[in-house]
Write a protein that holds these residues in place. Structure first.
Motif, PDB file in Angstrom:
ATOM      1  N   THR A 125      -2.551  -2.620  -9.718  1.00 39.93           N
ATOM      2  CA  THR A 125      -3.852  -2.357 -10.335  1.00 39.93           C
ATOM      3  C   THR A 125      -4.727  -1.482  -9.458  1.00 39.93           C
ATOM      4  OG1 THR A 125      -4.635  -4.488  -9.489  1.00 39.93           O
ATOM      5  CG2 THR A 125      -3.898  -4.425 -11.787  1.00 39.93           C
ATOM      6  N   SER A 126      -4.503  -1.534  -8.136  1.00 41.45           N
ATOM      7  CA  SER A 126      -5.209  -0.638  -7.222  1.00 41.45           C
ATOM      8  C   SER A 126      -4.383  -0.493  -5.943  1.00 41.45           C
ATOM      9  CB  SER A 126      -6.603  -1.177  -6.884  1.00 41.45           C
ATOM     10  OG  SER A 126      -6.513  -2.198  -5.905  1.00 41.45           O
ATOM     11  N   PRO A 127      -4.563   0.610  -5.217  1.00 40.15           N
ATOM     12  CA  PRO A 127      -3.823   0.781  -3.962  1.00 40.15           C
ATOM     13  C   PRO A 127      -4.133  -0.319  -2.938  1.00 40.15           C
ATOM     14  CG  PRO A 127      -4.759   2.860  -4.668  1.00 40.15           C
ATOM     15  CD  PRO A 127      -5.331   1.799  -5.569  1.00 40.15           C
ATOM     16  N   ASN A 128      -5.289  -0.958  -3.067  1.00 37.75           N
ATOM     17  CA  ASN A 128      -5.686  -2.010  -2.134  1.00 37.75           C
ATOM     18  C   ASN A 128      -5.333  -3.399  -2.639  1.00 37.75           C
ATOM     19  OD1 ASN A 128      -6.857  -0.042  -0.456  1.00 37.75           O
ATOM     20  ND2 ASN A 128      -8.710  -0.073  -1.683  1.00 37.75           N
ATOM     21  N   CYS A 129      -4.461  -3.487  -3.620  1.00 38.17           N
ATOM     22  CA  CYS A 129      -4.072  -4.754  -4.213  1.00 38.17           C
ATOM     23  C   CYS A 129      -3.607  -5.728  -3.117  1.00 38.17           C
ATOM     24  CB  CYS A 129      -2.947  -4.520  -5.228  1.00 38.17           C
ATOM     25  SG  CYS A 129      -2.451  -5.997  -6.108  1.00 38.17           S
ATOM     26  N   PRO A 130      -4.139  -6.966  -3.124  1.00 39.68           N
ATOM     27  CA  PRO A 130      -3.786  -7.916  -2.069  1.00 39.68           C
ATOM     28  C   PRO A 130      -2.314  -8.344  -2.072  1.00 39.68           C
ATOM     29  CG  PRO A 130      -5.218  -8.948  -3.698  1.00 39.68           C
ATOM     30  CD  PRO A 130      -5.138  -7.497  -4.044  1.00 39.68           C
ATOM     31  N   VAL A 131      -1.593  -8.119  -3.166  1.00 38.64           N
ATOM     32  CA  VAL A 131      -0.180  -8.507  -3.214  1.00 38.64           C
ATOM     33  C   VAL A 131       0.751  -7.296  -3.092  1.00 38.64           C
ATOM     34  CG1 VAL A 131      -0.551 -10.656  -4.469  1.00 38.64           C
ATOM     35  CG2 VAL A 131      -0.174  -8.533  -5.734  1.00 38.64           C
ATOM     36  N   ALA A 132       0.232  -6.199  -2.572  1.00 36.75           N
ATOM     37  CA  ALA A 132       1.036  -4.981  -2.447  1.00 36.75           C
ATOM     38  C   ALA A 132       2.299  -5.206  -1.627  1.00 36.75           C
ATOM     39  CB  ALA A 132       0.198  -3.863  -1.827  1.00 36.75           C
ATOM     40  N   GLU A 133       2.249  -6.103  -0.663  1.00 41.51           N
ATOM     41  CA  GLU A 133       3.421  -6.390   0.173  1.00 41.51           C
ATOM     42  C   GLU A 133       4.330  -7.429  -0.483  1.00 41.51           C
ATOM     43  OE1 GLU A 133       4.154  -5.039   3.254  1.00 41.51           O
ATOM     44  OE2 GLU A 133       2.497  -3.662   2.945  1.00 41.51           O
ATOM     45  N   SER A 134       3.759  -8.475  -1.047  1.00 43.37           N
ATOM     46  CA  SER A 134       4.560  -9.612  -1.526  1.00 43.37           C
ATOM     47  C   SER A 134       5.087  -9.461  -2.954  1.00 43.37           C
ATOM     48  CB  SER A 134       3.754 -10.906  -1.421  1.00 43.37           C
ATOM     49  OG  SER A 134       2.590 -10.827  -2.232  1.00 43.37           O
ATOM     50  N   LEU A 135       4.361  -8.796  -3.825  1.00 42.93           N
ATOM     51  CA  LEU A 135       4.777  -8.699  -5.229  1.00 42.93           C
ATOM     52  C   LEU A 135       6.113  -7.963  -5.404  1.00 42.93           C
ATOM     53  CD1 LEU A 135       4.047  -9.511  -8.113  1.00 42.93           C
ATOM     54  CD2 LEU A 135       2.765  -7.369  -8.310  1.00 42.93           C
ATOM     55  N   PRO A 136       6.318  -6.799  -4.772  1.00 41.27           N
ATOM     56  CA  PRO A 136       7.623  -6.138  -4.926  1.00 41.27           C
ATOM     57  C   PRO A 136       8.786  -7.015  -4.443  1.00 41.27           C
ATOM     58  CG  PRO A 136       6.018  -4.608  -4.029  1.00 41.27           C
ATOM     59  CD  PRO A 136       5.372  -5.964  -4.029  1.00 41.27           C
ATOM     60  N   VAL A 137       8.582  -7.760  -3.373  1.00 42.67           N
ATOM     61  CA  VAL A 137       9.627  -8.647  -2.848  1.00 42.67           C
ATOM     62  C   VAL A 137       9.920  -9.757  -3.855  1.00 42.67           C
ATOM     63  CG1 VAL A 137      10.208 -10.279  -1.005  1.00 42.67           C
ATOM     64  CG2 VAL A 137       9.044  -8.127  -0.451  1.00 42.67           C
ATOM     65  N   GLU A 138       8.863 -10.335  -4.436  1.00 43.48           N
ATOM     66  CA  GLU A 138       9.043 -11.381  -5.447  1.00 43.48           C
ATOM     67  C   GLU A 138       9.822 -10.844  -6.649  1.00 43.48           C
ATOM     68  OE1 GLU A 138       6.468 -14.254  -8.465  1.00 43.48           O
ATOM     69  OE2 GLU A 138       5.392 -12.992  -7.030  1.00 43.48           O
ATOM     70  N   GLU A 148      10.202   0.318  -6.640  1.00 45.80           N
ATOM     71  CA  GLU A 148       9.485   1.471  -6.095  1.00 45.80           C
ATOM     72  C   GLU A 148       8.070   1.451  -6.641  1.00 45.80           C
ATOM     73  OE1 GLU A 148       9.426   6.311  -6.406  1.00 45.80           O
ATOM     74  OE2 GLU A 148      11.366   5.307  -6.575  1.00 45.80           O
ATOM     75  N   ILE A 149       7.100   1.525  -5.748  1.00 48.67           N
ATOM     76  CA  ILE A 149       5.690   1.543  -6.138  1.00 48.67           C
ATOM     77  C   ILE A 149       5.225   2.991  -6.235  1.00 48.67           C
ATOM     78  CG2 ILE A 149       3.341   0.878  -5.483  1.00 48.67           C
ATOM     79  CD1 ILE A 149       4.977  -1.565  -6.013  1.00 48.67           C
ATOM     80  N   THR A 150       4.516   3.293  -7.303  1.00 50.94           N
ATOM     81  CA  THR A 150       3.929   4.619  -7.468  1.00 50.94           C
ATOM     82  C   THR A 150       2.489   4.470  -7.962  1.00 50.94           C
ATOM     83  OG1 THR A 150       4.168   6.788  -8.506  1.00 50.94           O
ATOM     84  CG2 THR A 150       4.736   4.893  -9.859  1.00 50.94           C
ATOM     85  N   PHE A 151       1.689   5.438  -7.660  1.00 53.12           N
ATOM     86  CA  PHE A 151       0.323   5.466  -8.194  1.00 53.12           C
ATOM     87  C   PHE A 151       0.113   6.725  -9.030  1.00 53.12           C
ATOM     88  CE2 PHE A 151       0.030   2.605  -4.591  1.00 53.12           C
ATOM     89  CZ  PHE A 151      -0.551   1.511  -5.204  1.00 53.12           C
ATOM     90  N   ASP A 152       1.223   7.277  -9.508  1.00 57.89           N
ATOM     91  CA  ASP A 152       1.179   8.467 -10.342  1.00 57.89           C
ATOM     92  C   ASP A 152       1.960   8.202 -11.624  1.00 57.89           C
ATOM     93  OD1 ASP A 152       0.770  11.034 -11.239  1.00 57.89           O
ATOM     94  OD2 ASP A 152       2.482  11.853 -10.139  1.00 57.89           O
ATOM     95  N   PRO A 153       1.335   7.945 -12.721  1.00 58.91           N
ATOM     96  CA  PRO A 153      -0.118   7.944 -12.913  1.00 58.91           C
ATOM     97  C   PRO A 153      -0.727   6.634 -12.432  1.00 58.91           C
ATOM     98  CG  PRO A 153       0.952   7.378 -14.974  1.00 58.91           C
ATOM     99  CD  PRO A 153       2.043   7.659 -13.977  1.00 58.91           C
ATOM    100  N   PRO A 154      -2.004   6.666 -12.092  1.00 52.74           N
ATOM    101  CA  PRO A 154      -2.670   5.434 -11.676  1.00 52.74           C
ATOM    102  C   PRO A 154      -2.797   4.467 -12.854  1.00 52.74           C
ATOM    103  CG  PRO A 154      -4.237   7.264 -11.762  1.00 52.74           C
ATOM    104  CD  PRO A 154      -2.882   7.825 -12.050  1.00 52.74           C
TER     105      PRO A 154
END
Length: 107
Positions: A54-67, A84-90
């Motif tokens: 939802t945002s580049p500063n998402c608090p689960v940016a590290e844990s969500l992909p692993v889950e 793979e995480i992308t912000f294009d498009p946001p």
């Protein structure tokens, strides 16, 4: 022909798993929230998921992909999984399903 059917079915099974994973701040699963851009399954049953947050500063940016990787790998037919995480498009609210918008009172 059965290979294509199996890959398609596996893709549907992966989507079912994705619908069990929720954003911790929004009471909607990540699939209906529109965070999943694409799910790729190759002939070797390796899975790649292209998603955003939802945002580049998402608090689960590290844990969500692993889950996500762990839960997708738990499917018997999946050999490997990569997120793979992308912000294009946001991400925007426009990416949410009608169901998600209804759940959040946006309709």
């Amino acid at each position: 022909m059965s290979e294509a059917v199996d890959t398609h079915q596996l893709g549907e099974d992966i989507v079912k798993v994705l619908k069990t994973i929720y954003d911790p701040e929004i009471p909607v699963d990540i699939y209906e929230l529109g965070l999943i851009y694409d799910v790729f399954v190759n002939e070797d049953n390796d899975v790649k998921i292209l998603m955003t947050l939802t945002s580049p500063n998402c608090p689960v940016a590290e844990s969500l992909p692993v889950e996500i990787e762990e839960k997708v790998k738990s499917l018997d037919l999946v050999k490997g999984a990569e997120v793979e995480i992308t912000f294009d498009p946001p991400w925007t609210q426009e990416l949410m399903s009608e169901e998600a918008k209804l759940e959040l009172g946006l309709l």
